[in-house]
Design a protein around this motif. Structure first.
Motif, PDB file in Angstrom:
ATOM      1  N   SER A 348       0.866  -1.130  -0.018  1.00  0.00           N
ATOM      2  CA  SER A 348       0.027  -0.031   0.163  1.00  0.00           C
ATOM      3  C   SER A 348       0.898   1.191  -0.131  1.00  0.00           C
ATOM      4  O   SER A 348       0.682   2.352  -0.818  1.00  0.00           O
ATOM      5  N   ARG A 349       1.886   1.283   1.007  1.00  0.00           N
ATOM      6  CA  ARG A 349       2.823   2.573   0.949  1.00  0.00           C
ATOM      7  C   ARG A 349       3.469   2.694  -0.130  1.00  0.00           C
ATOM      8  O   ARG A 349       3.604   3.935  -1.039  1.00  0.00           O
ATOM      9  N   ALA A 350       4.170   1.839  -0.676  1.00  0.00           N
ATOM     10  CA  ALA A 350       5.062   1.747  -2.000  1.00  0.00           C
ATOM     11  C   ALA A 350       4.183   2.030  -3.135  1.00  0.00           C
ATOM     12  O   ALA A 350       4.693   3.173  -3.818  1.00  0.00           O
ATOM     13  N   LEU A 351       3.044   1.697  -3.353  1.00  0.00           N
ATOM     14  CA  LEU A 351       2.140   2.206  -4.657  1.00  0.00           C
ATOM     15  C   LEU A 351       1.487   3.416  -4.690  1.00  0.00           C
ATOM     16  O   LEU A 351       1.455   3.970  -5.631  1.00  0.00           O
ATOM     17  N   THR A 352       1.045   3.724  -3.356  1.00  0.00           N
ATOM     18  CA  THR A 352       0.491   4.879  -3.146  1.00  0.00           C
ATOM     19  C   THR A 352       1.460   6.196  -3.522  1.00  0.00           C
ATOM     20  O   THR A 352       1.189   7.051  -4.105  1.00  0.00           O
ATOM     21  N   GLY A 359       3.714  10.163 -10.737  1.00  0.00           N
ATOM     22  CA  GLY A 359       2.636   9.924 -11.810  1.00  0.00           C
ATOM     23  C   GLY A 359       2.125   8.522 -12.014  1.00  0.00           C
ATOM     24  O   GLY A 359       1.700   8.231 -13.013  1.00  0.00           O
ATOM     25  N   GLY A 360       2.147   7.620 -11.036  1.00  0.00           N
ATOM     26  CA  GLY A 360       1.876   6.393 -11.322  1.00  0.00           C
ATOM     27  C   GLY A 360       2.631   5.277 -12.062  1.00  0.00           C
ATOM     28  O   GLY A 360       2.316   4.262 -12.661  1.00  0.00           O
ATOM     29  N   GLU A 361       3.969   5.909 -12.438  1.00  0.00           N
ATOM     30  CA  GLU A 361       4.994   5.045 -13.066  1.00  0.00           C
ATOM     31  C   GLU A 361       6.148   4.569 -12.298  1.00  0.00           C
ATOM     32  O   GLU A 361       6.549   5.456 -11.344  1.00  0.00           O
ATOM     33  N   ILE A 362       6.809   3.577 -12.436  1.00  0.00           N
ATOM     34  CA  ILE A 362       7.711   2.937 -11.913  1.00  0.00           C
ATOM     35  C   ILE A 362       8.879   3.717 -12.212  1.00  0.00           C
ATOM     36  O   ILE A 362       9.495   3.999 -13.390  1.00  0.00           O
ATOM     37  N   PRO A 363       9.717   4.695 -11.168  1.00  0.00           N
ATOM     38  CA  PRO A 363      10.704   5.350 -11.472  1.00  0.00           C
ATOM     39  C   PRO A 363      11.890   4.638 -12.115  1.00  0.00           C
ATOM     40  O   PRO A 363      12.223   3.482 -12.009  1.00  0.00           O
ATOM     41  N   ALA A 364      12.717   5.388 -12.950  1.00  0.00           N
ATOM     42  CA  ALA A 364      14.055   4.645 -13.432  1.00  0.00           C
ATOM     43  C   ALA A 364      15.191   4.781 -12.360  1.00  0.00           C
ATOM     44  O   ALA A 364      15.651   6.155 -12.026  1.00  0.00           O
ATOM     45  N   GLY A 486      -1.208  -0.461 -11.583  1.00  0.00           N
ATOM     46  CA  GLY A 486      -2.577  -0.707 -11.596  1.00  0.00           C
ATOM     47  C   GLY A 486      -3.376  -0.051 -10.361  1.00  0.00           C
ATOM     48  O   GLY A 486      -2.872   0.948  -9.624  1.00  0.00           O
ATOM     49  N   GLU A 487      -4.520  -0.255 -10.423  1.00  0.00           N
ATOM     50  CA  GLU A 487      -5.444   0.389  -9.347  1.00  0.00           C
ATOM     51  C   GLU A 487      -5.074  -0.029  -7.989  1.00  0.00           C
ATOM     52  O   GLU A 487      -5.117  -1.513  -7.815  1.00  0.00           O
TER      53      GLU A 487
END
Length: 640
Positions: A348-352, A359-364, A486-487
């Motif tokens: 929950s923490r990481a994805l939020t 912006g809802g994208e995995i950072p580089a 995802g959601e």
């Protein structure tokens, strides 16, 4: 071509409906199946039901059904239970399947042709509950496995020359140390075999519900020669034998590690590669059993908490191979501590934060080097422990990694650095580290908690099926930068301990009643009113001793009375008359140790002086059930 991996659960006996003990072995087998598939194996898991024998005949009669009808119902109950618990068995074999009969009869013919079977007669003690002949036991002696009274039987049998395999078995255990696991079970089996082996009866003539012995007139196969062959009959003609792993409970290790390899050696058939005998599942530190009335079913837990909660608890809480304790309180607390506060909180923490700050994208990023190194070590140690069936150790190591990442997030304070554009790289490294750790944990946990990890996998934005991920190539740095997550939704909502336990207990009562009706058992009678309270001084006036019955005979003209001579250590036996003839034959009583009220005033029954009273429970139908003691309990010992 993929390498094969064939594993089995016990073939469960249908004289009882499925409970958490059955589920324990089968959930572990399902976990291993999923793990091996993710390691590139072509895996087949066999389970099934053992449906022959005298106990099944009697259970069917008690339920008012034919054996065929009864076994159909209970076998289907096992199938449905595994489906509800998300268990993916590849083969479900029933011993009533005609294809299975052919395999059993072929095994017999091979052993007979090789000179390891002969016809003889047997008179001795037999445990109906364990389907076990008890050598060197006297009438009325308890079964060494379950403690219930044995029955005296006399009949013509086919015998297997087990005595011819003592040294062959010892050589097997020596040359293949991992044939029986864990080590404590291996040592027990070796000790048993070194004491010498007696030839084994493999047929019965006193029952009809079984597989006919070829050219054996009225003989049917004794349950273990029949049931053990199921492991082969389930995959007959598929080039999957020998089994790579038999998973069993420790109470049946002798049948699997002594009888089964001896049968196969005699027939010239390849042996299974490994047998793992796990410990008992205890309910609040007491062994679960029908006789104790403390059976717990898995489906009420699944309805309240989901089947992943039970899977995780059993694999994390219990060292596989040892006895382990189950309680509802421990189950809910482990769920809240490890799944809600641990894995669920990280997800929950990481994805939020990725949604809010990236912006809802995995950072580089390459992630934090220290966490990356710890993750690599965890992958290796986790898989090594799982390979050795050290499930609790594997999960403990993984949760140590989750704890390290949780501390790392707190130290990095991404909620603060997100406000500082100059710290963009640090933010990316922090959140990539959290997301990549979550991905690795999800892959490793997929065989353990498949339903929950599938949800996390989807929330991470992964598009390939989780079950198809190759564990052999799992490494740090494989989550794609720029991938859209995802959601986000809670995977492990926190449970109220008290309310959850109350719900499970209520559902357990309903499920117990449903299964009892399935087995043809009447609803439990309400508890008889308790007698008025007494003081400890009143109780101290009652002198109860351990006595051994030396002789027993019916009392003429009295259907319910038996006259016994009972030794309570006084030098001369006592004459005691008891109303137990409705439940016990005189020959069943001789040698048995019982509880005696020793300081009652003598009285005469049918002209015979009774100097004491035998203590017994009274069932709903009025039949008595005697108390019992281990063989080494001294005569005259005082009950307190």
């Amino acid at each position: 071509m993929k390498p094969k991996y064939y594993l089995t659960t016990p073939i469960y006996y249908v004289n009882a409906a499925p409970h958490i003990g059955h589920a324990y072995t089968t959930l572990v087998a399902d976990t291993i199946r999923r793990l091996k598939r993710m390691q590139g194996y072509e895996v087949v898991l066999t389970t099934g039901t053992d449906e022959h024998g005298q106990k099944v005949e009697r259970s069917a009669a008690a339920a008012g059904k034919s054996p065929e009808e009864f076994t159909d119902i209970i076998s289907n109950e096992f199938r449905e239970q595994w489906q509800k618990l998300g268990i993916e068995a590849d083969r479900f074999q029933r011993t009533t399947n005609p294809a299975h009969h052919k395999v059993v009869q072929d095994l017999f013919k091979r052993c007979l042709a090789n000179g390891y079977i002969y016809k003889g007669s047997y008179t001795g003690q037999y445990c109906l509950y364990d389907e076990l002949y008890v050598n060197e036991a006297k009438p009325g002696d308890p079964c060494p496995e379950c403690g219930r009274p044995t029955e005296t039987v006399t009949e013509e049998n086919y015998f297997f020359k087990l005595s011819a395999f003592q040294q062959k078995l010892l050589d097997l255990y020596e040359s293949q140390p991992d044939f029986i696991l864990p080590e404590i079970r291996r040592n027990e089996v070796i000790s048993f075999v070194k004491q010498g082996l007696s030839d084994l009866s493999i047929s019965r003539t006193s029952i009809k519900w079984g597989i006919p012995v070829p050219d054996g007139a009225n003989h049917v196969f004794y349950v273990w020669f029949d049931a053990l062959s199921t492991y082969m009959s389930a995959v007959e003609g598929e080039n999957l034998w020998p089994a790579d792993l038999h998973l069993i409970g420790k109470e049946i290790v002798r049948f699997h590690a002594v009888y089964w390899p001896a049968f196969l050696m005699a027939a010239g058939i390849e042996l299974p590669k490994r047998i793992f005998a796990h410990g008992w599942l205890l309910f609040e530190h007491d062994k679960m059993s029908k006789s104790r009335g403390n059976i717990v079913r898995a489906t009420p837990i699944q309805e309240v908490m989901g089947f992943d909660a039970l899977r995780y608890f059993l694999l994390r809480e219990i060292v596989f191979g040892s006895d382990g304790s189950f309680s509802y309180d421990a189950l809910v607390n482990r769920y809240n501590a490890d799944l809600t506060n641990g894995l669920g909180n990280l997800s929950s923490r990481a994805l939020t934060m990725i949604r809010n700050y990236c912006g809802g994208e995995i950072p580089a990023s390459a992630g934090d080097p220290a966490i990356a190194a710890e993750a690599r070590e965890t992958i290796a140690s986790y898989l090594a422990s799982m390979e050795k069936f050290e499930f609790s150790k594997a999960l403990e190591a993984l949760w140590a990694l989750l704890g390290a990442v949780d501390r790392f997030i707190v130290q990095q304070e991404p909620w603060k650095i997100a406000k500082k554009p100059q710290m963009k790289e640090k933010l990316a490294a922090t959140l990539y580290t959290a997301a990549e750790t979550l991905r690795i944990a999800t892959v490793l946990l997929a065989p353990v908690i498949p339903e929950s990890t599938a949800k996390i996998w989807e929330q991470l934005g992964m598009t390939t099926p989780l079950a198809e991920t190759d564990l052999r190539t799992l490494a740090w740095g494989q989550i794609p930068a720029g991938q859209k997550i995802g959601e986000i939704a809670p995977v492990f909502p926190r449970l109220d301990v008290k309310n959850s336990i109350e719900k499970m207990r209520a559902l357990e009562a309903k499920e117990s009643a449903r299964q009892a009706a399935l087995m043809g058992k009447a609803p439990a009678e309400p508890l008889a009113p308790l007698a008025p309270r007494i003081t400890i001084d009143d109780f101290a006036k009652v002198d109860m001793r351990v006595g051994q019955i030396l002789s027993a005979e019916p009392v003429k003209g009295a259907d319910k009375l038996i006259h016994m001579q009972v030794d309570i250590g006084e030098g001369a036996p006592r004459s005691i008359v008891a109303g137990i003839a409705a439940a016990y034959k005189p020959e069943q009583l001789v040698g048995r140790k019982v509880a005696i009220v020793a300081n009652l005033e003598p009285r005469k029954l049918r002209g015979i002086e009774s100097n004491g009273m035998v203590v017994a429970a009274s069932l709903a139908d009025g039949k008595p059930v005697l108390t019992g003691f281990p063989a080494d309990t001294p005569v005259g010992a005082k009950l307190k």
